[in-house]
Scaffold this active site. Structure first.
Site, short mmCIF file in Angstrom:
data_model
loop_
_atom_site.label_atom_id
_atom_site.label_comp_id
_atom_site.label_asym_id
_atom_site.label_seq_id
_atom_site.Cartn_x
_atom_site.Cartn_y
_atom_site.Cartn_z
N ALA A 79 51.43 49.75 -9.69
CA ALA A 79 51.77 49.08 -11.18
C ALA A 79 50.94 48.47 -11.87
CB ALA A 79 53.25 48.53 -10.72
N CYS B 230 36.66 49.62 -16.41
CA CYS B 230 36.29 51.24 -16.15
C CYS B 230 34.69 51.47 -16.36
CB CYS B 230 36.85 51.95 -17.14
SG CYS B 230 38.63 52.10 -16.48
N ARG C 116 53.80 41.28 -8.22
CA ARG C 116 53.88 42.06 -9.29
C ARG C 116 55.06 42.84 -9.67
NH1 ARG C 116 47.90 45.42 -10.57
NH2 ARG C 116 47.82 44.02 -12.27
N GLY D 100 49.19 52.31 -14.54
CA GLY D 100 50.48 52.78 -14.08
C GLY D 100 51.63 52.43 -14.71
N THR E 81 34.45 49.32 -7.38
CA THR E 81 33.20 49.67 -6.78
C THR E 81 33.11 49.25 -5.46
OG1 THR E 81 32.28 49.54 -8.95
CG2 THR E 81 30.51 49.44 -7.02
N ARG F 21 38.61 41.90 -16.09
CA ARG F 21 37.72 42.29 -15.04
C ARG F 21 36.34 42.70 -15.77
NH1 ARG F 21 41.88 46.89 -12.64
NH2 ARG F 21 42.72 46.78 -14.55
N PHE G 90 29.75 58.15 -21.85
CA PHE G 90 29.25 58.38 -23.19
C PHE G 90 29.78 56.88 -24.08
CE2 PHE G 90 27.49 62.37 -24.31
CZ PHE G 90 27.20 63.06 -22.83
N ASP H 107 54.57 49.59 -6.00
CA ASP H 107 53.28 48.76 -5.77
C ASP H 107 53.45 47.85 -4.22
OD1 ASP H 107 51.08 47.80 -7.68
OD2 ASP H 107 51.26 46.70 -6.11
N SER I 209 27.68 43.70 -29.48
CA SER I 209 28.72 42.54 -28.84
C SER I 209 27.99 41.71 -27.84
CB SER I 209 30.14 43.20 -28.22
OG SER I 209 29.59 44.14 -27.23
C1 UDX Z 1 43.28 51.83 -11.81
C2 UDX Z 1 41.80 52.27 -11.47
O1 UDX Z 1 40.95 51.08 -11.14
C3 UDX Z 1 41.31 52.94 -12.57
O2 UDX Z 1 40.17 53.84 -12.08
C4 UDX Z 1 42.12 53.98 -12.85
O3 UDX Z 1 41.77 54.83 -14.04
C5 UDX Z 1 43.59 53.64 -13.02
O4 UDX Z 1 43.96 52.79 -12.06
P1 UDX Z 1 44.36 49.72 -13.06
O5 UDX Z 1 45.70 50.22 -13.27
O6 UDX Z 1 43.88 48.90 -14.23
O7 UDX Z 1 43.22 51.03 -12.92
O8 UDX Z 1 44.24 48.95 -11.59
P2 UDX Z 1 45.13 47.75 -11.17
O9 UDX Z 1 45.64 47.09 -12.40
O10 UDX Z 1 44.23 47.08 -10.07
O11 UDX Z 1 46.48 48.53 -10.45
C6 UDX Z 1 46.42 48.90 -9.22
C7 UDX Z 1 47.55 48.73 -8.50
O12 UDX Z 1 47.79 49.60 -7.35
C8 UDX Z 1 47.97 47.37 -8.11
O13 UDX Z 1 48.96 46.59 -8.37
C9 UDX Z 1 47.79 47.33 -6.50
O14 UDX Z 1 48.77 46.15 -5.89
C10 UDX Z 1 48.50 48.66 -5.93
N1 UDX Z 1 47.91 49.59 -5.04
C11 UDX Z 1 46.86 49.56 -4.55
C12 UDX Z 1 49.08 49.94 -4.25
O15 UDX Z 1 50.21 49.72 -4.57
N2 UDX Z 1 48.75 50.48 -2.97
C13 UDX Z 1 47.41 50.49 -2.50
O16 UDX Z 1 47.10 51.14 -1.33
C14 UDX Z 1 46.50 49.99 -3.52
C1 UDX Z 2 37.83 52.46 -21.56
C2 UDX Z 2 37.97 53.81 -22.22
O1 UDX Z 2 37.88 53.41 -23.83
C3 UDX Z 2 39.19 54.55 -21.91
O2 UDX Z 2 39.28 55.63 -22.57
C4 UDX Z 2 39.21 54.48 -20.37
O3 UDX Z 2 40.38 55.13 -20.02
C5 UDX Z 2 39.07 53.27 -19.88
O4 UDX Z 2 37.88 52.46 -20.39
P1 UDX Z 2 38.77 50.02 -21.90
O5 UDX Z 2 38.08 49.55 -20.75
O6 UDX Z 2 40.29 49.61 -22.01
O7 UDX Z 2 38.99 51.60 -22.22
O8 UDX Z 2 38.28 49.29 -23.21
P2 UDX Z 2 37.44 49.92 -24.54
O9 UDX Z 2 37.95 49.59 -25.72
O10 UDX Z 2 36.58 51.06 -24.28
O11 UDX Z 2 36.30 48.69 -24.25
C6 UDX Z 2 35.14 48.62 -23.62
C7 UDX Z 2 34.29 47.43 -23.75
O12 UDX Z 2 33.38 47.74 -24.71
C8 UDX Z 2 34.98 46.14 -24.06
O13 UDX Z 2 34.17 44.82 -23.38
C9 UDX Z 2 34.59 46.14 -25.60
O14 UDX Z 2 34.74 44.90 -26.17
C10 UDX Z 2 33.36 46.63 -25.60
N1 UDX Z 2 33.03 47.52 -26.93
C11 UDX Z 2 33.65 48.43 -27.40
C12 UDX Z 2 32.05 46.87 -27.72
O15 UDX Z 2 31.35 45.87 -27.33
N2 UDX Z 2 31.83 47.62 -28.83
C13 UDX Z 2 32.17 48.68 -29.31
O16 UDX Z 2 31.91 49.06 -30.44
C14 UDX Z 2 33.31 49.09 -28.67
#
Ligand code: UDX
Ligand code: UDX
Length: 467
Positions: free
Chosen positions: A13, A279, A42, A17, A97, A349, A229, A37, A272
């Site tokens: 969650a 990610c 949470r 999710g 990671t 993060r 990319f 979760d 920036s």
């Molecule tokens: C995660 C991944 O980091 C990312 O690579 C992917 O694209 C989408 O899922 P995010 O949703 O941002 O991203 O992660 P996070 O906010 O940490 O949520 C994961 C949740 O899973 C946590 O709330 C954690 O408690 C839960 N979890 C984890 C479970 O319920 N069971 C488990 O075994 C491990």
């Molecule tokens: C990213 C991808 O865009 C999304 O498709 C994927 O599923 C998860 O990872 P997110 O991490 O939410 O999404 O943020 P994004 O808007 O892509 O920005 C990433 C980082 O790059 C941020 O710290 C942002 O401030 C920085 N950024 C982005 C710049 O510094 N300059 C830019 O022009 C765009």
């Protein structure tokens, strides 16, 4: 035609999710969606009657949750029950990671994915479609399939890959009107049938031509590559920002000039203090690790350079603050405006702010942080996580406040780390009057009106522009 789905469960969650399932539930009132979760706190927050208190801040998400929750959207810690009842199970747990062993610092740690697969295998009594939502290394589906087939109760599983492309801060918008939805599945007839079931879920609100289907491996690899990319573009423009500062070119003008070439395009050219988020770094390191494990040294080195450039950009921002403040920040107060990795999210993060703070703390600076959505406890836990110094020391040197004017009061310098819109609206004259002089602003997002600040009397440093 795929089987019509009426019960979905999502494990995890989090930032992905939670919003994804909320929108599926909103757009598909005929489908019951349960998000589970392990983290009780949470789940309690997701169930808070006041939708302002849900654990993920995203513009518009509170309204989506308010509409669907209790109708066909449920949040629970009863993982087994939800798995048992669902026909389709999304895995959206985190894949950090690795911090140990082979691939330490680069490879994705898949232990939570494996735990989910084992739990599904243990609980399931009828056929299930398992959907990978987390970003995973290419060929992870094979491992998931192996676990399910070898430890399961003889039920049939189909594995799909349906990576998320939503960006934080615009998650609801991205989910409502995605550029595309990507679904990968086995090329067998059973695989294609499962794939079609998921296509039909999205087709409730996404035009069919925007739903791309591929084989499993293309889908898994496309997700990692899309992030690589995008991150590469930020690192490319940031590499130029330093050259701009030396030559009198202006990085925003350069970005505009090249961005109007439709082959290059205007997006992801905003220079920036460095990219952050859960990610980009994780996925590129993962890509580097995969390339290296296939013996593709040049490919690995090439992508690693994007990370190296990003680390350099964060470091040089901190170094410039120290240098500009007469080569010492020891005992000085630096105000941080913003801690989140970008605006309109409470996610921190890999935020550049953490690393800039860490460098300044090494120089014995005092830091006062204001972020509209990030709580005090998060700032401390981000710094403690680096293990650069004792937790008590972080508490001693860093204060977190809920009023931006208080953060800036008596500061020697202000550093803008996140591009929150509200920073532009502040009473900058009042801020100037309450600061130590000369009053410096280091705008890590090129957000503020530089000329206006200079007129007030500030000394302003922007990214990629001559001081
Ligand atoms: C995660 C991944 O980091 C990312 O690579 C992917 O694209 C989408 O899922 P995010 O949703 O941002 O991203 O992660 P996070 O906010 O940490 O949520 C994961 C949740 O899973 C946590 O709330 C954690 O408690 C839960 N979890 C984890 C479970 O319920 N069971 C488990 O075994 C491990
Ligand atoms: C990213 C991808 O865009 C999304 O498709 C994927 O599923 C998860 O990872 P997110 O991490 O939410 O999404 O943020 P994004 O808007 O892509 O920005 C990433 C980082 O790059 C941020 O710290 C942002 O401030 C920085 N950024 C982005 C710049 O510094 N300059 C830019 O022009 C765009």
């Amino acid at each position: 035609m795929g089987k019509k789905i009426s019960k979905i469960c999502c494990i995890g969650a989090g930032y992905v999710g939670g919003p994804t399932m909320a929108v599926i539930a909103q757009k598909c009132p005929h489908i019951t969606v349960t998000v589970v979760d392990l983290n009780q706190a949470r789940i309690d927050a997701w169930n808070d009657p006041d939708t302002n208190n849900i654990p993920v801040y995203e513009p518009g998400l509170d309204a989506v949750v308010a509409e669907a929750r209790g109708r066909n959207l449920f949040f629970s810690t009863e993982v087994d029950k939800a798995i048992d009842e669902a026909e389709m199970i999304f895995i959206s747990v985190n894949t950090p990671t690795k911090t140990y062993g082979t691939g330490k610092g680069m490879a994705a740690d898949l232990k939570y994915i494996e735990l989910c697969a084992r739990q599904i295998a243990r609980v399931a009594k009828d056929d299930k479609i398992v959907v990978e939502k987390s970003t995973l290394p290419v060929r992870t589906a094979e491992a998931v399939k192996n676990i399910l087939q070898n430890t399961g109760n003889g039920v049939n599983y189909q594995i799909l890959s349906n990576p998320e492309f939503l960006a934080e801060g615009t998650a609801v918008e991205d989910l409502h009107a995605p550029d595309r939805v990507l679904i990968g599945g086995d090329t067998t007839p059973e695989g294609q049938e499962a794939l079609e079931s998921l296509v039909e879920v999205y087709a409730n609100w996404v035009p069919r031509e925007r739903i791309l289907t591929t084989n499993l491996w293309s889908s898994e690899l496309s997700k990692l590559t899309a992030n690589a990319f995008l991150a590469q573009r930020v690192s490319s423009i940031n590499a130029l920002s330093e050259l701009c500062e030396r030559t009198g070119a202006d990085v925003s003008e350069v970005a505009r000039s090249i961005g109007t070439d439709s082959r290059i395009g205007p997006k992801f050219l905003k220079s920036s203090v460095g990219f952050g988020g859960s990610c980009f770094q994780k996925d590129i390191l993962n890509l580097v690790y995969i390339a290296r494990s296939y013996g593709l040294k040049e490919v690995a080195d090439y992508w690693e350079q994007v990370i190296i450039m990003n680390d350099h950009q964060k470091r040089r921002f901190a170094t410039n603050i120290v240098k500009t403040l007469y080569n010492t920040v020891s005992g000085k107060k630096i105000a941080f405006l913003g801690w989140a990795f970008k605006k309109d999210t409470n996610d921190t993060r890999e935020s550049a702010a953490i690393y800039v703070a860490d460098d300044l703390l090494n120089e014995q600076a005092g830091i006062s942080v204001y972020d509209p959505k990030v709580p005090e406890s998060q700032v401390y836990s981000d710094l403690d996580y680096l293990e650069t110094r004792a937790s008590e020391k972080n508490k001693q040197l860093v204060t977190v406040v809920t009023d931006p004017y208080e953060a800036c009061k008596d500061a020697h310098a202000i550093a803008v780390l996140t591009e929150w819109d509200e920073f532009k609206e502040y009473d900058w004259i009042k801020i100037f009057e309450n600061m130590k002089k000369p009053a410096f602003v280091f705008d890590g997002r090129n957000l503020l009106d530089t000329n206006k600040l200079k007129d007030i009397g500030f000394k302003v440093y922007s990214i990629g522009k001559e001081a």
